[in-house]
Design an enzyme around this catalytic site. Structure first.
Site, short mmCIF file in Angstrom:
data_model
loop_
_atom_site.label_atom_id
_atom_site.label_comp_id
_atom_site.label_asym_id
_atom_site.label_seq_id
_atom_site.Cartn_x
_atom_site.Cartn_y
_atom_site.Cartn_z
N TYR A 144 3.61 -5.22 9.75
CA TYR A 144 3.55 -3.76 9.59
C TYR A 144 4.66 -3.11 10.40
O TYR A 144 5.26 -2.12 10.00
CB TYR A 144 2.19 -3.20 10.04
CG TYR A 144 1.01 -3.59 9.18
CD1 TYR A 144 1.09 -4.64 8.27
CD2 TYR A 144 -0.20 -2.92 9.26
CE1 TYR A 144 0.00 -5.01 7.49
CE2 TYR A 144 -1.29 -3.28 8.47
CZ TYR A 144 -1.18 -4.33 7.59
OH TYR A 144 -2.26 -4.70 6.82
N HIS A 171 0.85 -1.20 0.00
CA HIS A 171 0.00 0.00 0.00
C HIS A 171 0.89 1.25 0.00
O HIS A 171 0.68 2.19 0.78
CB HIS A 171 -0.94 0.02 1.21
CG HIS A 171 -1.95 -1.10 1.21
ND1 HIS A 171 -3.29 -0.90 1.05
CD2 HIS A 171 -1.79 -2.44 1.35
CE1 HIS A 171 -3.92 -2.07 1.09
NE2 HIS A 171 -3.03 -3.02 1.28
C1 HEM Z 1 -0.46 -11.64 6.30
C2 HEM Z 1 -1.20 -10.78 5.62
C3 HEM Z 1 -0.77 -9.35 5.34
C4 HEM Z 1 0.47 -8.78 5.24
C5 HEM Z 1 1.83 -9.47 5.36
C6 HEM Z 1 0.29 -7.37 4.97
C7 HEM Z 1 1.32 -6.46 4.80
C8 HEM Z 1 1.18 -5.09 4.78
C9 HEM Z 1 2.25 -4.11 4.92
C10 HEM Z 1 3.72 -4.46 5.04
C11 HEM Z 1 1.70 -2.87 4.89
C12 HEM Z 1 2.45 -1.53 5.08
C13 HEM Z 1 2.56 -1.24 6.57
C14 HEM Z 1 3.36 0.01 6.92
O1 HEM Z 1 4.51 0.17 6.50
O2 HEM Z 1 2.82 0.86 7.69
C15 HEM Z 1 0.28 -3.05 4.73
C16 HEM Z 1 -0.62 -2.03 4.63
C17 HEM Z 1 -1.98 -2.23 4.59
N1 HEM Z 1 -2.67 -3.42 4.67
FE1 HEM Z 1 -1.88 -5.24 4.80
N2 HEM Z 1 -1.06 -7.09 4.93
C18 HEM Z 1 -1.74 -8.27 5.17
C19 HEM Z 1 -3.10 -8.44 5.23
C20 HEM Z 1 -4.02 -7.44 5.15
C21 HEM Z 1 -5.44 -7.62 5.29
C22 HEM Z 1 -6.17 -8.93 5.60
C23 HEM Z 1 -6.00 -6.41 5.11
C24 HEM Z 1 -7.47 -6.19 5.18
C25 HEM Z 1 -8.11 -5.10 5.37
C26 HEM Z 1 -4.92 -5.43 4.89
C27 HEM Z 1 -5.06 -4.07 4.70
C28 HEM Z 1 -4.02 -3.16 4.63
C29 HEM Z 1 -4.21 -1.72 4.51
C30 HEM Z 1 -5.52 -0.99 4.44
C31 HEM Z 1 -2.93 -1.15 4.48
C32 HEM Z 1 -2.59 0.33 4.30
C33 HEM Z 1 -2.39 0.98 5.65
C34 HEM Z 1 -1.84 2.39 5.46
O3 HEM Z 1 -2.43 3.16 4.69
O4 HEM Z 1 -0.82 2.68 6.10
N3 HEM Z 1 -3.74 -6.11 4.91
N4 HEM Z 1 -0.03 -4.40 4.66
#
Ligand code: HEM
Length: 361
Positions: A338, A71
């Protein structure tokens, strides 16, 4: 009076007790080192660690210093939440029991390339941090898809691996993703959704879903399993085709917010007994009771390179008293992943394009 001028003398250690004492220290050091090795995953190379989860995202998307590892392309938003008080019999969280709570949020595209064209994927995300008057926070990251493609961190990792470049060609193997889905029948609801999903022309016309389940807990300690959605209020219908160009989403948001605040209704969906609360790949049947918990009001935007959302980790397990995580294994993996991504990107902030520009001026 006590004489403090001469320190009390200790009898010298005998050879045997010196060895014993050193052995004791060695045991403690080994235990600490072992604990670190366990947490790191060096004891069991097969074990899935947060580091591996983030490494595979870097392999697939490249490393973009200072940006989120997933993201990566997004924009900050500032506003507040107005409670309807309808959720207060289910949750003691102040956000539902107080008229107004300030919010810092972020809209984004999934995937780890901050320069990806906005039309590349049909999914958009909304992340919010509510800061309650008592100092407790509720952080949530929601996606526009109703279900997740997989239910476990291991399957998420394998899904990412299926998209990794292979040494022979330097590109992903085109057969790997279909093979992954063929061996993961739990992805069927997500695949059915994505078949008809189109990249929207605006962040503003989208509904954003928690996807994972949580518990609301009231003052009497009663727990209710829930998912939630932010549903746009009185906004125009989604435009079928996204405009040409690469960066239309942020421009559209800035324009719309300049004309007045944007609103979403927080719908909290109550699980019936037996609904799956530990598997984000499974939808809940229609007809569940829905609470209108209040209205999100977004009033301004900020660029993500120096806006307030940049240094927020929208860890879904940062929750106030009155909201609890479920035992969905994705939640713990998200929290740990995260944090790993956050540590990497915040140590690279000086390499962000905005910081580079400032340094050159
Ligand atoms: C094991 C599963 C998942 C992994 C490894 C993963 C990994 C990540 C990572 C690395 C980030 C960036 C975090 C940062 O640097 O602040 C992120 C952002 C995000 N993830 Fe996931 N994610 C997973 C599952 C999910 C699921 C199930 C959702 C469902 C809603 C989701 C929604 C989001 C959203 C909305 C963001 C953006 C947050 C922002 O704007 O800072 N993720 N994810």
């Amino acid at each position: 009076m006590v004489d403090r001028s001469t320190p009390p003398t200790r009898p010298p250690l005998s050879g045997a007790s010196l060895v014993l004492r050193l052995a004791g220290i060695a045991v403690v050091v080994a235990a600490v080192a072992g604990a670190f090795a366990y947490v790191n995953g060096t004891l069991d190379p097969q074990r899935l660690t947060p580091k591996k989860l983030i490494n595979v995202l870097e392999t697939n998307n490249g490393v973009h210093p200072g940006f989120r590892r997933n993201h990566s392309k997004g924009v900050c938003v500032i506003g507040h939440f107005e409670s309807s008080f309808d959720a207060r019999s289910y949750s003691s969280a102040q956000v539902f029991n107080q008229a107004r709570t300030p919010v810092v949020g972020r809209f984004a595209l999934p995937a780890g390339n901050p320069y990806a064209p906005d039309g590349a994927v049909p999914i958009r995300s909304m992340a919010l941090r509510f800061t309650q008057a008592n100092g407790q926070q509720w952080r949530t990251g929601m996606n526009s898809m109703p279900v997740f493609p997989v239910g476990t961190p291991e399957a998420f990792y394998q899904f990412q691996q299926a998209q990794s470049p292979v040494p022979a060609t330097g590109k992903p193997d085109p057969a790997a993703v279909p093979a992954f889905f063929a061996s993961h029948p739990e992805s069927a609801p997500f695949l059915a959704w994505i078949k008809t999903a189109k990249p929207s022309a605006s962040y503003v016309t989208e509904t954003y879903n928690s996807v994972n389940a949580f518990y609301l807990v009231n003052a009497a300690g009663q727990r209710q399993a829930v998912r939630w959605s932010m549903v746009p209020v009185a906004q125009d219908a989604p435009v079928a085709t996204a405009p040409a160009g690469t960066d239309f989403l942020e421009k559209d948001l800035v324009q719309r917010i300049a004309a007045g605040p944007l609103r979403w209704q927080l719908n909290i969906i109550l699980a019936n007994p037996g609904d799956p609360v530990n598997d984000a790949s499974k939808a809940w049947p229609e007809g569940r009771k829905v609470l209108n918990a209040g209205t999100l009001v977004l009033e301004s935007t900020q660029p993500q390179l120096n806006g307030e959302c940049r240094d927020i980790n929208y860890d879904p397990l940062v929750l106030p008293a009155g909201i609890e995580g479920s035992d969905d294994p994705l939640l713990a993996a998200r929290s740990a992943g995260y944090s790993n991504s956050y540590l990497r990107r915040t140590s690279e902030v000086s390499q962000l394009p905005a910081a580079k520009q400032e340094a050159q001026q």
